[in-house]
Design a protein around this motif. Sequence first.
Motif, PDB file in Angstrom:
ATOM      1  N   TYR A  18      22.078  -6.038  -4.055  1.00 16.44           N
ATOM      2  CA  TYR A  18      22.654  -5.826  -2.722  1.00 16.44           C
ATOM      3  C   TYR A  18      22.785  -7.127  -1.935  1.00 16.44           C
ATOM      4  O   TYR A  18      23.846  -7.409  -1.362  1.00 16.44           O
ATOM      5  N   ARG A  19      21.727  -7.902  -1.887  1.00 16.65           N
ATOM      6  CA  ARG A  19      21.763  -9.156  -1.121  1.00 16.65           C
ATOM      7  C   ARG A  19      22.821 -10.102  -1.676  1.00 16.65           C
ATOM      8  O   ARG A  19      23.590 -10.705  -0.918  1.00 16.65           O
ATOM      9  N   GLN A  20      22.876 -10.242  -2.991  1.00 12.55           N
ATOM     10  CA  GLN A  20      23.869 -11.118  -3.595  1.00 12.55           C
ATOM     11  C   GLN A  20      25.288 -10.615  -3.337  1.00 12.55           C
ATOM     12  O   GLN A  20      26.197 -11.408  -3.117  1.00 12.55           O
ATOM     13  N   GLY A  21      25.461  -9.316  -3.346  1.00 13.46           N
ATOM     14  CA  GLY A  21      26.778  -8.767  -3.038  1.00 13.46           C
ATOM     15  C   GLY A  21      27.217  -9.095  -1.628  1.00 13.46           C
ATOM     16  O   GLY A  21      28.370  -9.456  -1.389  1.00 13.46           O
ATOM     17  N   LEU A  22      26.296  -8.993  -0.688  1.00 14.76           N
ATOM     18  CA  LEU A  22      26.622  -9.276   0.711  1.00 14.76           C
ATOM     19  C   LEU A  22      26.888 -10.762   0.954  1.00 14.76           C
ATOM     20  O   LEU A  22      27.761 -11.124   1.741  1.00 14.76           O
ATOM     21  N   LEU A  23      26.139 -11.624   0.286  1.00 12.11           N
ATOM     22  CA  LEU A  23      26.230 -13.063   0.534  1.00 12.11           C
ATOM     23  C   LEU A  23      27.215 -13.794  -0.384  1.00 12.11           C
ATOM     24  O   LEU A  23      27.447 -14.994  -0.212  1.00 12.11           O
ATOM     25  N   HIS A  24      27.793 -13.079  -1.332  1.00 13.22           N
ATOM     26  CA  HIS A  24      28.655 -13.696  -2.343  1.00 13.22           C
ATOM     27  C   HIS A  24      29.791 -14.512  -1.718  1.00 13.22           C
ATOM     28  O   HIS A  24      30.521 -14.024  -0.855  1.00 13.22           O
ATOM     29  N   ASP A  25      29.934 -15.746  -2.149  1.00 13.95           N
ATOM     30  CA  ASP A  25      31.063 -16.623  -1.818  1.00 13.95           C
ATOM     31  C   ASP A  25      31.308 -16.841  -0.334  1.00 13.95           C
ATOM     32  O   ASP A  25      32.448 -17.075   0.077  1.00 13.95           O
ATOM     33  N   LEU A  26      30.279 -16.815   0.484  1.00 15.86           N
ATOM     34  CA  LEU A  26      30.495 -17.072   1.908  1.00 15.86           C
ATOM     35  C   LEU A  26      31.060 -18.463   2.161  1.00 15.86           C
ATOM     36  O   LEU A  26      31.745 -18.692   3.162  1.00 15.86           O
ATOM     37  N   SER A  27      30.815 -19.392   1.245  1.00 14.31           N
ATOM     38  CA  SER A  27      31.321 -20.758   1.441  1.00 14.31           C
ATOM     39  C   SER A  27      32.852 -20.807   1.421  1.00 14.31           C
ATOM     40  O   SER A  27      33.435 -21.779   1.913  1.00 14.31           O
ATOM     41  N   LYS A  28      33.504 -19.782   0.906  1.00 15.18           N
ATOM     42  CA  LYS A  28      34.976 -19.774   0.905  1.00 15.18           C
ATOM     43  C   LYS A  28      35.559 -19.761   2.312  1.00 15.18           C
ATOM     44  O   LYS A  28      36.718 -20.101   2.511  1.00 15.18           O
ATOM     45  N   TYR A  29      34.747 -19.363   3.290  1.00 14.59           N
ATOM     46  CA  TYR A  29      35.205 -19.339   4.673  1.00 14.59           C
ATOM     47  C   TYR A  29      34.936 -20.661   5.401  1.00 14.59           C
ATOM     48  O   TYR A  29      35.314 -20.813   6.551  1.00 14.59           O
ATOM     49  N   SER A  30      34.261 -21.600   4.729  1.00 20.96           N
ATOM     50  CA  SER A  30      33.979 -22.902   5.345  1.00 20.96           C
ATOM     51  C   SER A  30      35.279 -23.698   5.455  1.00 20.96           C
ATOM     52  O   SER A  30      36.214 -23.492   4.674  1.00 20.96           O
ATOM     53  N   PRO A  31      35.352 -24.623   6.407  1.00 20.66           N
ATOM     54  CA  PRO A  31      36.578 -25.429   6.537  1.00 20.66           C
ATOM     55  C   PRO A  31      36.955 -26.171   5.248  1.00 20.66           C
ATOM     56  O   PRO A  31      38.132 -26.219   4.886  1.00 20.66           O
ATOM     57  N   GLY A  75      42.332 -23.520   0.383  1.00 19.07           N
ATOM     58  CA  GLY A  75      42.911 -22.212   0.096  1.00 19.07           C
ATOM     59  C   GLY A  75      44.254 -22.021   0.760  1.00 19.07           C
ATOM     60  O   GLY A  75      45.178 -21.442   0.171  1.00 19.07           O
ATOM     61  N   ILE A  76      44.398 -22.512   1.974  1.00 18.00           N
ATOM     62  CA  ILE A  76      45.678 -22.407   2.691  1.00 18.00           C
ATOM     63  C   ILE A  76      46.730 -23.313   2.046  1.00 18.00           C
ATOM     64  O   ILE A  76      47.846 -22.888   1.756  1.00 18.00           O
ATOM     65  N   ARG A  77      46.331 -24.548   1.811  1.00 19.89           N
ATOM     66  CA  ARG A  77      47.301 -25.531   1.302  1.00 19.89           C
ATOM     67  C   ARG A  77      47.816 -25.197  -0.095  1.00 19.89           C
ATOM     68  O   ARG A  77      48.993 -25.402  -0.400  1.00 19.89           O
ATOM     69  N   TYR A  78      46.932 -24.676  -0.961  1.00 12.94           N
ATOM     70  CA  TYR A  78      47.308 -24.461  -2.360  1.00 12.94           C
ATOM     71  C   TYR A  78      47.405 -22.976  -2.725  1.00 12.94           C
ATOM     72  O   TYR A  78      47.397 -22.629  -3.905  1.00 12.94           O
ATOM     73  N   TYR A  79      47.501 -22.127  -1.752  1.00 15.29           N
ATOM     74  CA  TYR A  79      47.557 -20.685  -1.996  1.00 15.29           C
ATOM     75  C   TYR A  79      48.790 -20.305  -2.817  1.00 15.29           C
ATOM     76  O   TYR A  79      49.904 -20.732  -2.517  1.00 15.29           O
ATOM     77  N   LYS A  80      48.568 -19.511  -3.860  1.00 16.14           N
ATOM     78  CA  LYS A  80      49.650 -18.951  -4.682  1.00 16.14           C
ATOM     79  C   LYS A  80      49.559 -17.430  -4.731  1.00 16.14           C
ATOM     80  O   LYS A  80      50.541 -16.757  -4.948  1.00 16.14           O
TER      81      LYS A  80
END
Length: 187
Positions: A31-44, A50-55
């Motif tokens: 549960y904890r890992q599911g909630l915290l998964h990939d939070l760094s993707k929201y970092s600047p 992600g914006i610049r190279y989004y496909k």
Amino acid sequence: MPLLRNAWGHFRTINHHKWEVLKNCFRIGLYRQGLLHDLSKYSPTEFRTGIRYYKGTQSPNGVERLATGVSPAWLHHKGRNKHHFEYWVDYDLKDPNRMIGCRMPYRYVAEMFCDRVAACKVYRGKDYRDSCPWEYFRKMEHTPLLHEKTREELIFLLKLLRDEGEKAAFDYLRGEVRRRRRERDYF
């Protein structure tokens, strides 16, 4: 306008991915890992890439690496998310000129499996099959940066998914996570 469209598309993609991983992790009791998964993707650092190279059909980090030769976003991501085997790379103590993979704790192997299934579902969409995560892994199956025991554990799970389907794979994984937690073989 394209940047706004890319920002919205990337935001939707990472949210969709996080939702899929959350469902997978909850299925196996992480549960904890599911909630915290990939939070760094929201970092600047990661979100700008992600914006610049989004496909919409592949990781922007991979697109950035192909375009520039390096992805600071990927280096940031793998350095903060223990479910990536690249997080567990270190110098070989017997040969400091060689990098090797260290064994991953099983809870992160389980999360890595959940992540790979989710990523394939998000990027493949209606073309997803239970064999997709295995097919994607085969490209890097023999990397020396993946510890042999971790490789065995991941291959077992991916082949179980491919051969017996999602229900069998997640049922097995839920039982294995519980067993290892109980036996303190979870490290």
